[in-house]
Every structure is written in C-alpha cells, then in structure tokens.
Design a protein around this motif. Structure first.
Motif, PDB file in Angstrom:
ATOM      1  N   GLU A   6       0.834  -1.198   0.000  1.00  0.00           N
ATOM      2  CA  GLU A   6       0.000   0.000   0.000  1.00  0.00           C
ATOM      3  C   GLU A   6       0.868   1.247   0.000  1.00  0.00           C
ATOM      4  N   PRO A   7       0.549   2.213  -0.864  1.00  0.00           N
ATOM      5  CA  PRO A   7       1.360   3.433  -0.907  1.00  0.00           C
ATOM      6  C   PRO A   7       1.189   4.275   0.352  1.00  0.00           C
ATOM      7  N   TRP A  14      -0.087   7.269   1.739  1.00  0.00           N
ATOM      8  CA  TRP A  14      -1.096   8.216   1.267  1.00  0.00           C
ATOM      9  C   TRP A  14      -0.765   9.648   1.636  1.00  0.00           C
ATOM     10  N   THR A  21       0.337  11.705  -1.349  1.00  0.00           N
ATOM     11  CA  THR A  21      -0.725  12.205  -2.223  1.00  0.00           C
ATOM     12  C   THR A  21      -1.608  13.203  -1.501  1.00  0.00           C
ATOM     13  N   ALA A  43      -8.927   6.260   1.042  1.00  0.00           N
ATOM     14  CA  ALA A  43      -8.058   5.598   0.062  1.00  0.00           C
ATOM     15  C   ALA A  43      -7.461   4.319   0.646  1.00  0.00           C
ATOM     16  N   SER A  44      -7.015   4.385   1.883  1.00  0.00           N
ATOM     17  CA  SER A  44      -6.425   3.218   2.520  1.00  0.00           C
ATOM     18  C   SER A  44      -7.452   2.104   2.698  1.00  0.00           C
ATOM     19  N   TRP A  53      -8.064   0.514  -0.696  1.00  0.00           N
ATOM     20  CA  TRP A  53      -6.924  -0.336  -1.080  1.00  0.00           C
ATOM     21  C   TRP A  53      -7.033  -1.701  -0.392  1.00  0.00           C
ATOM     22  N   THR A  60       0.338  -1.287  -9.797  1.00  0.00           N
ATOM     23  CA  THR A  60       0.270  -0.463  -8.590  1.00  0.00           C
ATOM     24  C   THR A  60      -0.235   0.945  -8.885  1.00  0.00           C
ATOM     25  N   SER A  61       0.236   1.561  -9.970  1.00  0.00           N
ATOM     26  CA  SER A  61      -0.190   2.931 -10.257  1.00  0.00           C
ATOM     27  C   SER A  61      -1.669   2.995 -10.607  1.00  0.00           C
ATOM     28  N   THR A  94      -3.493   2.643  -7.341  1.00  0.00           N
ATOM     29  CA  THR A  94      -3.338   3.878  -6.566  1.00  0.00           C
ATOM     30  C   THR A  94      -4.274   4.952  -7.098  1.00  0.00           C
ATOM     31  N   ASP A  95      -4.304   5.118  -8.418  1.00  0.00           N
ATOM     32  CA  ASP A  95      -5.208   6.113  -9.014  1.00  0.00           C
ATOM     33  C   ASP A  95      -6.663   5.779  -8.734  1.00  0.00           C
ATOM     34  N   CYS A 116      -7.844   4.276  -6.067  1.00  0.00           N
ATOM     35  CA  CYS A 116      -8.120   4.629  -4.668  1.00  0.00           C
ATOM     36  C   CYS A 116      -8.188   6.139  -4.476  1.00  0.00           C
TER      37      CYS A 116
END
Length: 165
Positions: A37-38, A40, A43, A62-63, A66, A84-85, A88-89, A91
């Motif tokens: 998970e990125p 956040w 962002t 977002a989390s 995900w 992944t990207s 991510t987008d 979310c």
C-alpha cells in the motif's frame, strides 16, 4: 451460453490452460506480487482547512479502499507490481469522490456567488472523477459485468505447469 466469437482474455487463457496451443502474447504473463500500500501522505498532504484536517479523511478512505480491493484483485485478476499505479489512481479517485460528495452535502449543489446562485464547483469535479472511476472499474474487473467476462480458473489438480507457482 458463452459467445464462441468472443476470445477469452489472455490472463484467463493462462490460468485455465491453453488446449488449442494458440500463442498467448508474452506481455500478459505477470508473476503475482504482494502489493504494498502506498504512503497516502505523499498524495494527500497534511493540510488544515476551515473544517479541520482536509486530507485526513481522504487518506483513510483511500487506505480502506486499497485494503478492500487488493485481496480480491490478487485472487481474481492476478494483478502484479506494474498495476500499482492503476490501483493507486483508483483509490485516489474513490477518496476524491468522497471529498466532493462531502463538500456538496455541506455547502449544497448551488452556492451564492458574486453573480447570484451558481453551481457548486464540486459537482463538476465529482462528475469527472466518476467518469474516470467507471474506466478503472472496467479495467480492474470490479463490476458485475466486468467480472462476468472472466470465468474462475478451474482446479485441474495438476499444479506442476501453473504459471503462478
């Protein structure tokens, strides 16, 4: 009954086997990956507005999204690190829709401006995010119709030739 003219998606051919021995493009063979998970906060930075921390809820939404979709996609779509990207987008899109809807709920669809009543700008933004969300849903197979295009892999009992082992 399945449409005989419709080709199976390449990932489905890989999962189920290829009895016709037709060539499958090499680009679709992705090893499964444990997606991380990125962060956040990269962002949704720490910003405080009139109503408190503006992006704290975006990070939470977002989390939560995900953690909700990644386990499903790892099982059904065989997503890899290269996805992944897109995830991510997806979310971020969900979080921004939530943010716009909260703005509309708080301030209304119409706002009193310099020239009288006008449309809240969040209504335009949320429409654009919803359009993009529909594309992500189709790409990732998150709607019933998108899932209907894939059939679950059959368990043949012979795992020696499995690409994902």
């Amino acid at each position: 009954m399945a449409d005989p003219t419709r080709r199976k998606p390449p990932l489905q051919v890989i999962r189920e086997g290829n009895p016709g021995k037709r060539p499958v493009p090499e680009g679709v063979r992705l090893p499964p990956a444990d997606l991380v998970e990125p962060d956040w906060t990269d962002t949704f930075a720490e910003v405080t507005g009139a109503q408190g921390p503006v992006n704290a809820r975006c990070r939470t939404v977002a989390s939560r999204e995900w953690r909700r979709v990644v386990p499903v996609l790892e099982f059904t779509a065989g997503i890899g690190t290269v996805d992944t990207s897109t995830l991510t987008d997806y979310c971020i899109c969900i979080a921004r829709i939530d943010q716009c809807e909260r703005e509309i709920s708080t301030n209304g669809i119409l706002m009193l401006g310099e020239r009288g009543w006008q449309k809240n700008g969040a209504t335009t933004i949320v429409g654009q995010y919803r359009t993009q969300l529909a594309r992500y849903i189709g790409e990732l197979g998150l709607s019933p119709s998108a899932r209907g295009r894939l059939t679950p892999p059959e368990d043949s009992g012979d795992d020696d030739d499995d690409v994902f082992d």
